[in-house]
Design an enzyme around this catalytic site. Structure first.
Site, PDB file in Angstrom:
ATOM      1  N   ARG A  48       0.848  -1.210   0.000  1.00  0.00           N
ATOM      2  CA  ARG A  48       0.000   0.000   0.000  1.00  0.00           C
ATOM      3  C   ARG A  48       0.878   1.253   0.000  1.00  0.00           C
ATOM      4  O   ARG A  48       0.486   2.312  -0.491  1.00  0.00           O
ATOM      5  CB  ARG A  48      -0.961  -0.009   1.197  1.00  0.00           C
ATOM      6  CG  ARG A  48      -1.799   1.250   1.279  1.00  0.00           C
ATOM      7  CD  ARG A  48      -3.121   1.078   2.029  1.00  0.00           C
ATOM      8  NE  ARG A  48      -3.028   0.346   3.269  1.00  0.00           N
ATOM      9  CZ  ARG A  48      -2.437   0.796   4.380  1.00  0.00           C
ATOM     10  NH1 ARG A  48      -1.878   1.980   4.412  1.00  0.00           N
ATOM     11  NH2 ARG A  48      -2.408   0.048   5.456  1.00  0.00           N
ATOM     12  N   TYR A 100     -14.951  14.618 -17.967  1.00  0.00           N
ATOM     13  CA  TYR A 100     -15.330  13.208 -17.970  1.00  0.00           C
ATOM     14  C   TYR A 100     -16.479  12.981 -16.966  1.00  0.00           C
ATOM     15  O   TYR A 100     -16.436  13.494 -15.845  1.00  0.00           O
ATOM     16  CB  TYR A 100     -14.083  12.403 -17.577  1.00  0.00           C
ATOM     17  CG  TYR A 100     -14.312  10.941 -17.397  1.00  0.00           C
ATOM     18  CD1 TYR A 100     -14.545  10.128 -18.493  1.00  0.00           C
ATOM     19  CD2 TYR A 100     -14.277  10.366 -16.131  1.00  0.00           C
ATOM     20  CE1 TYR A 100     -14.746   8.769 -18.320  1.00  0.00           C
ATOM     21  CE2 TYR A 100     -14.472   9.005 -15.951  1.00  0.00           C
ATOM     22  CZ  TYR A 100     -14.718   8.220 -17.052  1.00  0.00           C
ATOM     23  OH  TYR A 100     -14.918   6.877 -16.889  1.00  0.00           O
ATOM     24  N   ASP A 172      -5.847  17.154 -16.605  1.00  0.00           N
ATOM     25  CA  ASP A 172      -6.123  15.749 -16.889  1.00  0.00           C
ATOM     26  C   ASP A 172      -5.643  15.500 -18.324  1.00  0.00           C
ATOM     27  O   ASP A 172      -6.246  15.969 -19.275  1.00  0.00           O
ATOM     28  CB  ASP A 172      -7.620  15.465 -16.734  1.00  0.00           C
ATOM     29  CG  ASP A 172      -7.962  13.991 -16.960  1.00  0.00           C
ATOM     30  OD1 ASP A 172      -7.239  13.320 -17.719  1.00  0.00           O
ATOM     31  OD2 ASP A 172      -8.959  13.521 -16.387  1.00  0.00           O
ATOM     32  N   LYS A 197      -6.773   4.145 -20.246  1.00  0.00           N
ATOM     33  CA  LYS A 197      -7.059   4.491 -21.630  1.00  0.00           C
ATOM     34  C   LYS A 197      -5.806   4.261 -22.497  1.00  0.00           C
ATOM     35  O   LYS A 197      -5.332   3.155 -22.566  1.00  0.00           O
ATOM     36  CB  LYS A 197      -7.549   5.943 -21.707  1.00  0.00           C
ATOM     37  CG  LYS A 197      -8.612   6.291 -20.643  1.00  0.00           C
ATOM     38  CD  LYS A 197      -9.935   5.598 -20.876  1.00  0.00           C
ATOM     39  CE  LYS A 197     -10.876   5.673 -19.673  1.00  0.00           C
ATOM     40  NZ  LYS A 197     -11.134   6.994 -19.123  1.00  0.00           N
TER      41      LYS A 197
HETATM   42  C1  LIG Z   1     -11.559   7.438 -17.842  1.00  0.00           C
HETATM   43  C2  LIG Z   1     -11.214   8.800 -17.414  1.00  0.00           C
HETATM   44  C3  LIG Z   1     -11.075   9.113 -16.063  1.00  0.00           C
HETATM   45  C4  LIG Z   1     -11.332   8.104 -14.972  1.00  0.00           C
HETATM   46  O1  LIG Z   1     -10.417   7.072 -15.013  1.00  0.00           O
HETATM   47  P1  LIG Z   1     -10.692   5.580 -14.508  1.00  0.00           P
HETATM   48  O2  LIG Z   1      -9.390   4.916 -14.720  1.00  0.00           O
HETATM   49  O3  LIG Z   1     -11.808   5.036 -15.327  1.00  0.00           O
HETATM   50  O4  LIG Z   1     -11.066   5.689 -13.061  1.00  0.00           O
HETATM   51  C5  LIG Z   1     -10.695  10.409 -15.747  1.00  0.00           C
HETATM   52  N1  LIG Z   1     -10.492  11.341 -16.689  1.00  0.00           N
HETATM   53  C6  LIG Z   1     -10.638  11.070 -17.996  1.00  0.00           C
HETATM   54  C7  LIG Z   1     -10.387  12.134 -18.998  1.00  0.00           C
HETATM   55  C8  LIG Z   1     -11.009   9.797 -18.403  1.00  0.00           C
HETATM   56  O5  LIG Z   1     -11.172   9.547 -19.701  1.00  0.00           O
END
Ligand SMILES: *Cc1c(COP(=O)(O)O)cnc(C)c1O
Length: 382
Positions: A48, A100, A172, A197
């Site tokens: 952790r 998102y 982000d 992603k």
């Molecule tokens: C998918 C996504 C998230 C969240 O991520 P997870 O791995 O699904 O928790 C946050 N920001 C963007 C732009 C995303 O596409």
């Protein structure tokens, strides 16, 4: 020594963490580590807190983002939540309005409950951001390109605003990846990723990452992750490391295919409007060209038709898988009105520009002629 190019660093990201000559990082599937003396901690204590496979990944992502430090989280949302833990009741956060869906839900149902105020602002307009700043504003949280309309915010201009006021700028960077834009180089303080992603790239991992240059921020974020238990699993870190090696190659193909498809859609009579930053009629095309070194793999568009037409089109597409998420080697299709944005009341959704006929495609790395053929036949058959 001169820093190598990103594609080279990506390919070689694992081997310096390999052991016994392995070119891949080993999976340390381990929870706790033996110590020698009570109270005197060895390098690794408990997964952790830290884990060698996860450490390799945090160094790799920090390196790709031209940052100093990375912290790996169990998911993108855990990473965003971790960053929001930097703030306290009474603080104010300005957020991009069309972020998102999951981030929106986190903000509205959890972060606001901690009495952190959130303003949803069109961050493509720096004047609106300036107007929204209050004495208690601690953070400007930006997604660029945004999802699903692919609006572009000016990171350098926002960073100047943030710096002048002593506010943290958080980007982000999930959609663009470090292959297309480097927010820390443009003055951002914190970069966030959903590694679920493009970074992992094969729809086989849920993960998140935060990258910073500042040691104090790093220490805080590392402590937040440990204290809230938002750590990743070692195997997921290994899979993500594997994905990183081909990230630049994949992104190149995603961008090339997406541009071809956006151009094709733009000329089709059954398509009303295409959203792609690489098209010259995109409202921030010039900014995108200057800020990014490619326009990404997502293409959104409005069909000239209603919900029924949109659903029929999606149904006719053969090579595209109907899924949430994006950034896979496999092409994906989504219908925001009933999927990512189904929680928005219709009127509000339309007002934000997500029509009943809006389609979002995540263009994969298949042969683009096959993808075009699939899209053409789906458009022509309905
Ligand atoms: C998918 C996504 C998230 C969240 O991520 P997870 O791995 O699904 O928790 C946050 N920001 C963007 C732009 C995303 O596409």
């Amino acid at each position: 020594m001169k820093k190598k190019n990103l594609a080279t660093r990506a390919v070689h990201s694992s081997e310096k963490f390999g052991e016994n000559g392995s070119l891949n990082v080993p999976i340390f599937q381990n929870s706790t580590y033996e110590q020698k003396i009570p109270g005197e901690w060895e390098q690794y204590t408990y997964t952790r807190t830290n884990n060698p496979t996860e450490e390799a990944l945090r160094h790799a992502i920090a390196d790709l983002e031209n940052g100093e430090f990375g912290v790996i989280f169990s998911s993108g949302l855990a990473a965003i939540n971790g960053v929001m833990e930097l703030f306290k009741a009474g603080d104010h956060v300005i957020s991009t309005d069309d972020i998102y869906g999951g981030s929106h839900r986190l903000f509205s149902q959890f972060i606001e409950k901690r009495k952190i105020e959130i303003s949803h602002v069109d961050t493509t307009d720096v004047a609106l951001v300036l107007e929204a700043i209050r004495p208690n504003t601690r953070c400007i949280y930006v997604e660029t390109p945004s999802n699903p309309l692919l609006k572009i915010a000016d990171i350098a201009a926002l960073s100047k605003v943030a710096r002048d006021k002593g506010i943290l700028l958080v980007i982000d960077n999930t959609m663009a990846t470090p292959c297309l834009q480097l927010p820390l180089e443009l003055g951002a303080d914190i970069v966030i990723h959903s590694t679920s992603k493009y970074i992992s790239g094969h729809t086989n991992v849920i993960g998140g990452a935060v990258v910073v240059k500042d040691k104090e921020l790093f220490d805080q974020l590392k402590f937040i992750r440990k204290a809230t238990g938002a750590n990743p699993g070692p195997f997921d870190c290994y899979l993500t490391m594997l994905g990183i090696k081909t990230l630049p190659l994949r992104i190149k193909q995603h961008c090339e295919n997406a541009l071809r498809i956006a151009q094709y859609l733009q000329d089709h009579k059954k398509v009303k409007r295409v959203y792609y930053p690489g098209l010259s009629d995109h409202p921030q095309h010039t900014l995108a060209k200057a800020q990014m070194c490619g326009f990404g793999g997502l293409v959104s568009f409005d069909l000239d038709g209603d919900e029924k037409a949109a659903r029929a089109f999606l149904d006719s597409l053969d090579l595209f898988a109907l899924t949430v998420s994006f950034g896979s080697v496999v092409s994906l299709k989504a219908y925001p009105a009933a999927m990512s944005h189904k929680d928005l009341p219709r009127q509000e959704r339309i007002k934000r520009g997500f029509s009943d006929s809006l389609i979002r495609l995540s263009i994969g790395i298949e042969n683009v002629d096959d993808l075009l053929e699939d899209i053409k036949s789906a458009l022509d058959s309905n």
